[in-house]
Design an enzyme around this catalytic site. Structure first.
Site, PDB file in Angstrom:
ATOM      1  N   PHE A 124      19.669  33.208  10.148  1.00  0.00           N
ATOM      2  CA  PHE A 124      19.599  34.158  11.210  1.00  0.00           C
ATOM      3  C   PHE A 124      20.079  35.635  10.848  1.00  0.00           C
ATOM      4  CE2 PHE A 124      21.142  36.185  14.913  1.00  0.00           C
ATOM      5  CZ  PHE A 124      20.319  35.669  16.021  1.00  0.00           C
ATOM      6  N   ASP A 201      27.418  28.059  10.003  1.00  0.00           N
ATOM      7  CA  ASP A 201      27.077  28.596  11.274  1.00  0.00           C
ATOM      8  C   ASP A 201      26.385  27.602  12.285  1.00  0.00           C
ATOM      9  OD1 ASP A 201      25.703  29.807  13.321  1.00  0.00           O
ATOM     10  OD2 ASP A 201      25.474  31.841  12.264  1.00  0.00           O
ATOM     11  N   TYR A 226      27.237  30.861  24.120  1.00  0.00           N
ATOM     12  CA  TYR A 226      26.232  31.212  25.197  1.00  0.00           C
ATOM     13  C   TYR A 226      24.976  30.283  24.963  1.00  0.00           C
ATOM     14  CZ  TYR A 226      25.010  34.715  21.713  1.00  0.00           C
ATOM     15  OH  TYR A 226      24.910  35.143  20.449  1.00  0.00           O
ATOM     16  N   LYS A 227      24.787  29.551  23.796  1.00  0.00           N
ATOM     17  CA  LYS A 227      23.358  28.944  23.987  1.00  0.00           C
ATOM     18  C   LYS A 227      23.732  27.323  24.492  1.00  0.00           C
ATOM     19  CE  LYS A 227      22.070  31.655  20.070  1.00  0.00           C
ATOM     20  NZ  LYS A 227      22.218  31.936  18.426  1.00  0.00           N
ATOM     21  N   ARG A 375       8.775  29.152  20.202  1.00  0.00           N
ATOM     22  CA  ARG A 375      10.073  28.056  20.060  1.00  0.00           C
ATOM     23  C   ARG A 375      10.205  27.587  21.402  1.00  0.00           C
ATOM     24  NH1 ARG A 375      15.523  30.466  17.831  1.00  0.00           N
ATOM     25  NH2 ARG A 375      15.754  31.239  20.173  1.00  0.00           N
TER      26      ARG A 375
HETATM   27  C1  LIG Z   1      22.731  33.148  18.008  1.00  0.00           C
HETATM   28  C2  LIG Z   1      23.149  33.448  16.412  1.00  0.00           C
HETATM   29  C3  LIG Z   1      23.824  34.439  16.123  1.00  0.00           C
HETATM   30  C4  LIG Z   1      24.336  35.426  17.295  1.00  0.00           C
HETATM   31  O1  LIG Z   1      25.552  36.086  16.990  1.00  0.00           O
HETATM   32  P1  LIG Z   1      26.143  37.079  17.896  1.00  0.00           P
HETATM   33  O2  LIG Z   1      27.178  38.013  17.076  1.00  0.00           O
HETATM   34  O3  LIG Z   1      26.638  36.195  19.058  1.00  0.00           O
HETATM   35  O4  LIG Z   1      25.250  38.101  18.355  1.00  0.00           O
HETATM   36  C5  LIG Z   1      24.319  34.273  14.982  1.00  0.00           C
HETATM   37  N1  LIG Z   1      23.970  33.399  14.002  1.00  0.00           N
HETATM   38  C6  LIG Z   1      23.172  32.548  14.276  1.00  0.00           C
HETATM   39  C7  LIG Z   1      22.616  31.316  13.243  1.00  0.00           C
HETATM   40  C8  LIG Z   1      22.450  32.369  15.770  1.00  0.00           C
HETATM   41  O5  LIG Z   1      21.513  31.363  16.029  1.00  0.00           O
END
Ligand SMILES: *Cc1c(COP(=O)(O)O)cnc(C)c1O
Length: 404
Positions: A124, A201, A226-227, A375
């Site tokens: 990400f 992560d 939040y996911k 997706r």
């Molecule tokens: C959604 C996501 C994030 C989000 O990071 P935020 O600091 O909450 O914006 C980070 N890493 C991965 C792999 C994600 O899927």
């Protein structure tokens, strides 16, 4: 249209959970619970009560009575229900990005003399950017793993890049694009054999794929709420630090909430005992309430049943895509083997950007990810098989319209 959705919903032991989410009764098809989960129906009234009774009624006393401990108590619940983590190793606060920074810096400091940080090119963006920043700040070299964007990091690929210079390996358990499910125990072992630490992560796995942090011997982990944990936009992230590192590791953002006695307000910073030292400033209490509601629901359903439903949903999506979308040139860009796949499915076609824009107007909400990937996120407790069938049928119609 591929049949079988109604039969599958009728046979689904978790089908009734869907009604507990706001909006479940509407015809809208939601394929993006892996970016922002739907709210639970209990959460609105609970937040209103919190404002009236706790915030409005207890006022500043709330900190002494309950709020101060929430980062740890919600962290312990998260650990027990979804992370496979014993108590005292998980805390809630900050954002994933900030926690990535804090834990990367902690790990690098714990491996003095080592000069490389390993991360994959399809991780990400925030993970890659923070890693690049930490590398620059600490004078490290980033060692990239090139991955197939329709798959993810394999044990062979990791073994080929780690060595005595590796300080830290950063990988996502479920790849945000392909849904590739990494082999956490094996990759952790490979990093450890090289003397490196590993930071997982869990943003796309927590609440959808069982995680076993303690059993796998993981050092560090972060994830958002939040996911698949339905905490709402901007709800706080979590961090995990294995018990064996808690005394020796510190983090770079020395705030009063992570200090040994916050209310002493002393002249200098000394880190708190245990996981509390990974906090920095005042934690977002309101954002933790919805997460508590979802954790209760996941505990009731059980993570293994949640995973079974997730596998059934993604397998069904692959089956329908093979049948109705492959003839239109759509290509699966996720693993076919459900054992190697997390909770979403990515479907490639050169027109998917245009398709996504039209779908959103028609109340079918997937996500678009470059290059030309649609997706389909299938949040297990809030998605029905009928939603998969009607949503993918709409994809077929829209594609047919664009290519006619
Ligand atoms: C959604 C996501 C994030 C989000 O990071 P935020 O600091 O909450 O914006 C980070 N890493 C991965 C792999 C994600 O899927």
């Amino acid at each position: 249209m591929s049949g079988g959705a109604d039969e599958r919903d009728a046979a689904d032991p978790l089908a009734a959970y869907r009604d507990r989410f706001v909006g479940a009764e509407q015809p809208l098809v939601y394929f993006d619970g892996n970016s922002l989960g739907r709210p639970l129906k209990v959460t609105g009234p609970r937040l209103a009560r919190f404002v009236e009774e706790e915030w409005g009624g207890r006022l500043i006393r709330g900190w002494d009575e309950r709020w101060f401990d929430l980062p740890r108590t919600v962290g312990d619940d998260l650990g027990r229900i979804v992370l496979g983590a014993g108590p005292g190793q998980t805390a809630v606060g900050d954002s994933t990005t900030v926690l990535l920074y804090k834990l990367m810096r902690s790990a690098v400091a714990a491996r003095p003399g080592r000069t490389e940080l390993v991360i994959d090119r399809d991780n990400f963006p925030t993970d890659r950017y923070v890693a690049a920043g930490v590398a620059e700040e600490c004078g490290l070299t980033l060692r990239w793993i090139d991955v197939d964007p329709a798959a993810g990091v394999t044990p062979e690929q990791l073994a080929a890049v780690v060595g005595e210079q590796t300080a830290l390996v950063v990988i996502s358990q479920v790849a945000y694009r392909s849904a590739w499910l990494a082999d956490v125990p094996e990759l952790t072992r490979i990093a450890h054999d090289a003397g490196a630490l590993v930071l997982w992560d869990l943003c796309h796995s927590a609440g959808s794929v069982p995680v076993a942090l303690d059993d796998a011997g993981v050092d560090l982990a972060v994830g958002c709420t939040y996911k698949y944990l339905n905490g709402g936009p901007g709800s706080p992230a979590f961090c995990y630090v294995a018990r064996r590192h808690l005394d020796s590791m510190t983090q770079p953002i020395w705030g009063w909430m992570g200090a040994v006695d916050p209310f002493l307000m002393g002249p200098t910073y000394a880190p708190a005992e245990g996981i509390r030292r990974f906090l920095s400033g005042t934690p977002p209490i309101v954002g933790m309430l919805a997460v508590q509601d979802m954790l209760e629901l996941v505990a009731e359903a059980g993570m293994s049943a949640v995973r079974a439903k997730s596998v059934a949903l993604t397998s069904y999506a692959v089956e329908v895509a093979d049948e109705v979308l492959a003839p239109a040139g759509v290509v699966l860009a996720s693993p076919r083997d459900p054992a190697q796949r997390g909770g979403h499915v990515t479907l490639n076609h050169p027109l998917m950007r245009e398709v996504t824009a039209i779908l959103w107007e028609r109340d079918v909400i997937p996500d678009y990810r470059d290059p030309h990937g649609l997706r389909i996120g299938l949040s297990p407790l809030s998605t029905s098989f009928a939603e998969v069938a009607s949503g993918l049928e709409m994809v077929r119609e829209v594609l047919a319209g664009l290519t006619a």
